[in-house]
Design an enzyme around this catalytic site. Structure first.
Site, PDB file in Angstrom:
ATOM      1  N   THR A 173     -24.179 -30.167  11.513  1.00 50.54           N
ATOM      2  CA  THR A 173     -23.868 -28.837  12.035  1.00 50.54           C
ATOM      3  C   THR A 173     -24.632 -28.697  13.345  1.00 50.54           C
ATOM      4  O   THR A 173     -25.858 -28.793  13.352  1.00 50.54           O
ATOM      5  CB  THR A 173     -24.288 -27.729  11.056  1.00 50.54           C
ATOM      6  OG1 THR A 173     -23.553 -27.875   9.829  1.00 50.54           O
ATOM      7  CG2 THR A 173     -24.022 -26.351  11.633  1.00 50.54           C
ATOM      8  N   GLN A 195     -13.361 -33.127   2.067  1.00 50.20           N
ATOM      9  CA  GLN A 195     -13.468 -31.769   1.529  1.00 50.20           C
ATOM     10  C   GLN A 195     -12.315 -31.457   0.571  1.00 50.20           C
ATOM     11  O   GLN A 195     -12.517 -30.832  -0.479  1.00 50.20           O
ATOM     12  CB  GLN A 195     -13.482 -30.771   2.678  1.00 50.20           C
ATOM     13  CG  GLN A 195     -13.648 -29.318   2.266  1.00 50.20           C
ATOM     14  CD  GLN A 195     -13.628 -28.374   3.469  1.00 50.20           C
ATOM     15  OE1 GLN A 195     -13.530 -28.809   4.615  1.00 50.20           O
ATOM     16  NE2 GLN A 195     -13.708 -27.093   3.208  1.00 50.20           N
ATOM     17  N   ARG A 249     -12.110 -33.035   6.665  1.00 50.70           N
ATOM     18  CA  ARG A 249     -11.116 -32.283   5.899  1.00 50.70           C
ATOM     19  C   ARG A 249     -10.599 -33.062   4.690  1.00 50.70           C
ATOM     20  O   ARG A 249     -10.328 -32.459   3.644  1.00 50.70           O
ATOM     21  CB  ARG A 249      -9.938 -31.913   6.804  1.00 50.70           C
ATOM     22  CG  ARG A 249     -10.300 -31.006   7.977  1.00 50.70           C
ATOM     23  CD  ARG A 249     -10.812 -29.662   7.517  1.00 50.70           C
ATOM     24  NE  ARG A 249     -11.054 -28.774   8.656  1.00 50.70           N
ATOM     25  CZ  ARG A 249     -11.599 -27.580   8.564  1.00 50.70           C
ATOM     26  NH1 ARG A 249     -11.991 -27.127   7.387  1.00 50.70           N
ATOM     27  NH2 ARG A 249     -11.784 -26.840   9.637  1.00 50.70           N
ATOM     28  N   ASP A 302     -19.647 -26.244  12.889  1.00 54.40           N
ATOM     29  CA  ASP A 302     -19.803 -26.802  11.546  1.00 54.40           C
ATOM     30  C   ASP A 302     -18.784 -27.936  11.395  1.00 54.40           C
ATOM     31  O   ASP A 302     -17.655 -27.724  10.964  1.00 54.40           O
ATOM     32  CB  ASP A 302     -19.578 -25.708  10.496  1.00 54.40           C
ATOM     33  CG  ASP A 302     -19.945 -26.176   9.097  1.00 54.40           C
ATOM     34  OD1 ASP A 302     -20.890 -26.961   8.977  1.00 54.40           O
ATOM     35  OD2 ASP A 302     -19.287 -25.745   8.144  1.00 54.40           O
ATOM     36  N   HIS A 352      -8.271 -17.401  10.542  1.00 56.43           N
ATOM     37  CA  HIS A 352      -8.544 -18.747  10.033  1.00 56.43           C
ATOM     38  C   HIS A 352      -8.245 -18.817   8.540  1.00 56.43           C
ATOM     39  O   HIS A 352      -7.625 -19.787   8.061  1.00 56.43           O
ATOM     40  CB  HIS A 352     -10.000 -19.121  10.291  1.00 56.43           C
ATOM     41  CG  HIS A 352     -10.409 -20.422   9.675  1.00 56.43           C
ATOM     42  ND1 HIS A 352      -9.952 -21.641  10.135  1.00 56.43           N
ATOM     43  CD2 HIS A 352     -11.235 -20.704   8.623  1.00 56.43           C
ATOM     44  CE1 HIS A 352     -10.474 -22.618   9.410  1.00 56.43           C
ATOM     45  NE2 HIS A 352     -11.252 -22.065   8.477  1.00 56.43           N
ATOM     46  N   ASP A 379     -23.136 -20.916   5.252  1.00 53.12           N
ATOM     47  CA  ASP A 379     -21.925 -20.815   6.067  1.00 53.12           C
ATOM     48  C   ASP A 379     -20.958 -19.844   5.405  1.00 53.12           C
ATOM     49  O   ASP A 379     -20.700 -19.941   4.199  1.00 53.12           O
ATOM     50  CB  ASP A 379     -21.279 -22.192   6.219  1.00 53.12           C
ATOM     51  CG  ASP A 379     -20.229 -22.206   7.320  1.00 53.12           C
ATOM     52  OD1 ASP A 379     -20.450 -21.534   8.345  1.00 53.12           O
ATOM     53  OD2 ASP A 379     -19.205 -22.888   7.160  1.00 53.12           O
ATOM     54  N   GLU A 381     -17.838 -21.498  15.516  1.00 56.17           N
ATOM     55  CA  GLU A 381     -18.536 -20.405  14.850  1.00 56.17           C
ATOM     56  C   GLU A 381     -19.660 -19.863  15.732  1.00 56.17           C
ATOM     57  O   GLU A 381     -20.056 -20.481  16.712  1.00 56.17           O
ATOM     58  CB  GLU A 381     -19.142 -20.871  13.515  1.00 56.17           C
ATOM     59  CG  GLU A 381     -18.158 -21.489  12.551  1.00 56.17           C
ATOM     60  CD  GLU A 381     -18.734 -21.710  11.172  1.00 56.17           C
ATOM     61  OE1 GLU A 381     -19.663 -20.957  10.779  1.00 56.17           O
ATOM     62  OE2 GLU A 381     -18.264 -22.624  10.468  1.00 56.17           O
ATOM     63  N   GLU A 402     -15.473 -26.665  13.570  1.00 54.91           N
ATOM     64  CA  GLU A 402     -15.264 -25.259  13.272  1.00 54.91           C
ATOM     65  C   GLU A 402     -16.029 -24.452  14.309  1.00 54.91           C
ATOM     66  O   GLU A 402     -17.256 -24.564  14.421  1.00 54.91           O
ATOM     67  CB  GLU A 402     -15.717 -24.906  11.853  1.00 54.91           C
ATOM     68  CG  GLU A 402     -14.810 -25.505  10.796  1.00 54.91           C
ATOM     69  CD  GLU A 402     -15.072 -24.980   9.398  1.00 54.91           C
ATOM     70  OE1 GLU A 402     -14.155 -25.080   8.570  1.00 54.91           O
ATOM     71  OE2 GLU A 402     -16.186 -24.490   9.144  1.00 54.91           O
ATOM     72  N   GLU A 449      -6.099 -26.297  12.360  1.00 57.77           N
ATOM     73  CA  GLU A 449      -5.136 -25.267  12.725  1.00 57.77           C
ATOM     74  C   GLU A 449      -4.347 -25.649  13.972  1.00 57.77           C
ATOM     75  O   GLU A 449      -3.132 -25.457  14.035  1.00 57.77           O
ATOM     76  CB  GLU A 449      -5.852 -23.945  12.959  1.00 57.77           C
ATOM     77  CG  GLU A 449      -6.572 -23.390  11.736  1.00 57.77           C
ATOM     78  CD  GLU A 449      -7.548 -22.290  12.106  1.00 57.77           C
ATOM     79  OE1 GLU A 449      -7.123 -21.123  12.129  1.00 57.77           O
ATOM     80  OE2 GLU A 449      -8.722 -22.607  12.380  1.00 57.77           O
ATOM     81  N   LYS A 485     -19.068 -31.281   4.375  1.00 63.92           N
ATOM     82  CA  LYS A 485     -19.720 -30.355   5.301  1.00 63.92           C
ATOM     83  C   LYS A 485     -21.194 -30.688   5.532  1.00 63.92           C
ATOM     84  O   LYS A 485     -21.855 -29.998   6.304  1.00 63.92           O
ATOM     85  CB  LYS A 485     -19.643 -28.933   4.732  1.00 63.92           C
ATOM     86  CG  LYS A 485     -18.251 -28.373   4.626  1.00 63.92           C
ATOM     87  CD  LYS A 485     -17.780 -27.839   5.954  1.00 63.92           C
ATOM     88  CE  LYS A 485     -16.583 -26.932   5.775  1.00 63.92           C
ATOM     89  NZ  LYS A 485     -16.210 -26.262   7.033  1.00 63.92           N
TER      90      LYS A 485
END
Length: 420
Positions: free
Chosen positions: A255, A238, A235, A231, A132, A125, A199, A197, A362, A251
């Site tokens: 996925t 992490q 948070r 993904d 971002h 990744d 992606e 996420e 975000e 993570k």
């Protein structure tokens, strides 16, 4: 480029994601049968595995579609991929003489179940979305300034291939260690800050040799196609674990990718210029033919009790700072061997406006600014029962090239012995 017309009428609709221009690769099953390789065309799936078994389709001396994944086709290389595409144009194009025979191998998409389209060899990744990266710096460190290396190097980390699942697979809320603000010690339990996420994923089709770097031109030829990629991220887990070595358990629990691999050839008409560079890239990352694509992306969220999904973000794949070919080149520059079936995530794709942010971290600014869905619910992060869906397509003149949904529902955390 205009719509390529097919005798499969649904493939000529401007609303379909699967016109003749696309022809993405997938794996499907019907009524509990063994999964097998198929191609999407309009609202149908072409059973190319059965066509090969019956002698109607042949792209290599040996059978390569008799397995429930596309890896054996990947290993044949770009010439074989192009040959397959030409054969499919001949079978499915308007006025095809073989229409009568080929029609017997079509199955409605509404009748099939989709499976993983490939065996994922390795998963990496990246962190290639500038907006971002700036947003996360602002949220976590109080400054949107980029790390010193960000404008020079495609930053990435090695993930878990075992965590990659196909769209429609439920994801359990992960357990892990977190530390509350001001606490002296961590606690254990389910994540409270579950996120997505947005992606794109690049599928490596042909590999490289151990110890041998590759050029960006070689890397571009190695890419078999693209998928949408979510993904999932915990948070708070992490935040506690990532220093000093980066993402790990936050993570590694899931996925999700879209069920169809869109060939690189199908995206060729949608190439676009590379972004403006604040500093020059080192020569080994230069591209004569920039590998950036104009693909419109969106995120939808639907709580368990909501009548419909709400669109919470829209952005574009062209927002990334490093192309998939540049990421692949950098991955191999140290001599790392790349393999057929390697999956490269682009990193979260965000635009400059709030409605273009590709993660809930975000969109809610780390929970400080909850957002309201079109159906009235408010969210900062994902709650149990929520379904998150990524969608994307490249828009042509009277047609679009899409990937199918990249969707997952969040289930409650599983209990484990010794934890209450």
């Amino acid at each position: 480029m205009k719509l390529m017309r097919s005798w499969v009428e649904s493939a000529n609709s401007p609303e379909t994601e699967f016109p003749l221009n696309n022809l993405p690769y997938g794996v499907f099953s019907v009524d509990g049968d063994e999964p097998r390789c198929g191609i999407a065309i309009g609202d149908m799936v072409l059973d190319v595995a059965a066509m090969e078994a019956d002698g109607l389709l042949r792209i290599a001396d040996d059978l390569v579609l008799d397995v429930p994944f596309w890896n054996e086709v990947m290993e044949l290389g770009p010439e074989a991929w192009a040959r397959l595409r030409v054969l499919l144009f001949g079978f499915l194009g308007e006025g095809a003489e073989s229409r009568g025979m080929v029609a017997e191998y079509l199955i409605r998409q509404s009748q099939v179940r989709m499976h993983m389209p490939l065996l994922v060899a390795e998963y990496t990744d990246f962190y290639a979305g500038m907006q971002h990266a700036k947003n996360m710096g602002d949220i976590l460190r109080g400054s949107p300034d980029l790390p010193a290396n960000w404008l020079h190097i495609p930053i990435g980390y090695n993930g878990r291939a075992s965590s990659v699942v196909v769209s429609g697979t439920d994801i359990h809320r992960p357990l892990g260690q977190t530390r509350a603000a001001g606490a002296d010690a961590p606690s254990f339990g389910p994540t409270k800050r579950l996120d997505i996420e947005l992606e794109m994923g690049a599928i490596v089709g042909t590999g490289s040799t151990f110890g041998q770097p590759i050029t960006t031109a070689q890397a571009a030829e190695m890419i078999f196609g693209f998928v949408l990629l979510n993904d999932w991220s915990a948070r708070d887990i992490q935040a506690w674990e990532y220093q000093p070595l980066g993402p790990f358990q936050g993570k590694a629990f899931g996925t999700t990718i879209s069920p169809w691999i869109v060939p690189t050839a199908a995206l060729e008409p949608f190439r676009c210029a590379e972004p403006a560079r604040e500093v020059p890239l080192l020569p080994y990352l230069h591209e004569k033919n920039p590998g950036f694509f104009n693909v419109e992306l969106e995120v939808q969220m639907q709580p368990a009790d909501a009548a419909r999904a709400s669109t919470i973000a829209r952005t574009n794949y062209n927002r990334v700072y490093y192309s998939a070919a540049q990421q692949l080149t950098h991955h191999a520059v140290c001599g790392c061997e790349m393999n057929p079936g390697d999956l490269l995530g682009s990193g979260t794709i965000s635009g400059p406006e709030r409605g273009e942010f590709g993660s809930l971290m975000e969109l809610s600014w780390a929970g400080k600014e909850p957002f309201t869905l079109e159906t009235g619910e408010t969210r900062s992060f994902i709650e149990d029962g929520d379904t998150l869906t990524l969608r994307g397509h490249a828009q042509g003149d009277g047609f679009r090239v899409g990937f199918g949904p990249c969707s997952g529902r969040i289930l409650p955390a599983l209990k484990m012995p010794g934890w209450e």
